[in-house]
Design a protein around this motif. Structure first.
Motif, short mmCIF file in Angstrom:
data_model
loop_
_atom_site.label_atom_id
_atom_site.label_comp_id
_atom_site.label_asym_id
_atom_site.label_seq_id
_atom_site.Cartn_x
_atom_site.Cartn_y
_atom_site.Cartn_z
N LEU A 5 3.12 5.85 -2.89
CA LEU A 5 4.29 6.61 -3.34
C LEU A 5 4.40 6.62 -4.87
N THR A 6 4.04 5.52 -5.49
CA THR A 6 4.07 5.44 -6.95
C THR A 6 3.08 6.41 -7.57
N VAL A 7 1.85 6.42 -7.05
CA VAL A 7 0.83 7.33 -7.57
C VAL A 7 1.25 8.78 -7.38
N VAL A 8 1.76 9.11 -6.20
CA VAL A 8 2.19 10.49 -5.93
C VAL A 8 3.35 10.88 -6.85
N THR A 9 4.30 9.99 -7.03
CA THR A 9 5.45 10.29 -7.89
C THR A 9 5.01 10.53 -9.33
N TYR A 10 4.15 9.67 -9.85
CA TYR A 10 3.65 9.86 -11.22
C TYR A 10 2.80 11.12 -11.33
N ASP A 61 -5.06 -0.14 -8.72
CA ASP A 61 -4.33 -1.18 -7.98
C ASP A 61 -4.21 -0.82 -6.51
N LEU A 62 -3.95 0.47 -6.21
CA LEU A 62 -3.84 0.91 -4.82
C LEU A 62 -5.15 0.72 -4.08
N VAL A 63 -6.24 1.08 -4.72
CA VAL A 63 -7.56 0.92 -4.07
C VAL A 63 -7.84 -0.56 -3.82
N ILE A 91 0.84 -1.21 0.00
CA ILE A 91 0.00 0.00 0.00
C ILE A 91 0.87 1.25 0.00
N VAL A 92 1.90 1.26 0.83
CA VAL A 92 2.80 2.42 0.89
C VAL A 92 3.51 2.61 -0.46
N ILE A 93 4.01 1.53 -1.04
CA ILE A 93 4.67 1.60 -2.34
C ILE A 93 3.68 2.09 -3.40
N GLY A 94 2.47 1.58 -3.38
CA GLY A 94 1.45 2.02 -4.34
C GLY A 94 1.14 3.50 -4.21
#
Length: 146
Positions: free
Chosen positions: A82-87, A136-138, A77-80
């Protein structure tokens, strides 16, 4: 299909350039940059498709250190997130860069392709990746994703 067409075009343009240079000893003006831009576009479109299908390469080293399923789920969840925020940050910066190129009417050197066209394709790909990563995060948060 679009990426396949782009790859065939890259092959054809490159072959034509080599043949014309070999036979006539002159380059085809401007067309030397086209395969590079087609490869760039193909790469970005393929990236979005791979994120949707979850076909991209991942290296999940956290499973070596975190043995419990709950802990692994939290890390996913944390990786997901961070990925969404980075993109999202990248898409914002890309949109600003695209806007700047629109205002300056910047074009490529050889074919005079507006840079904003290439950047718009990249931005569409990044937005698609944000959507797929958010889905995917949801599903990770709901506990239905893997």
């Amino acid at each position: 299909a679009m990426v396949t067409v782009a790859m065939i075009a890259i092959l054809g343009i490159t072959f034509l350039q080599v043949a014309v240079r070999f036979v006539f000893h002159v380059p085809i003006g401007g067309w030397d940059e086209m395969p590079m831009y087609m490869m760039l576009i193909g790469t970005w479109l393929t990236a979005a498709i791979n994120v949707k299908k979850k076909d991209h390469i991942t290296l999940d080293l956290y499973v070596l250190f975190i043995k419990g399923e709950k802990g692994q789920r939290v890390v996913r969840i944390v990786i997901g997130f961070l990925t969404v925020v980075t993109y999202a940050i990248f898409s914002f910066l890309l949109a600003e860069f695209m806007h700047f190129n629109c205002i300056k009417n910047a074009t490529t050197a050889g074919l005079s392709i507006p840079y904003w066209v290439i950047l718009a394709i990249m931005l569409c790909s990044v937005v698609l990746m944000i959507i797929y990563y958010t889905i995917d995060l949801v599903s990770q948060i709901r506990g239905t994703g893997k």
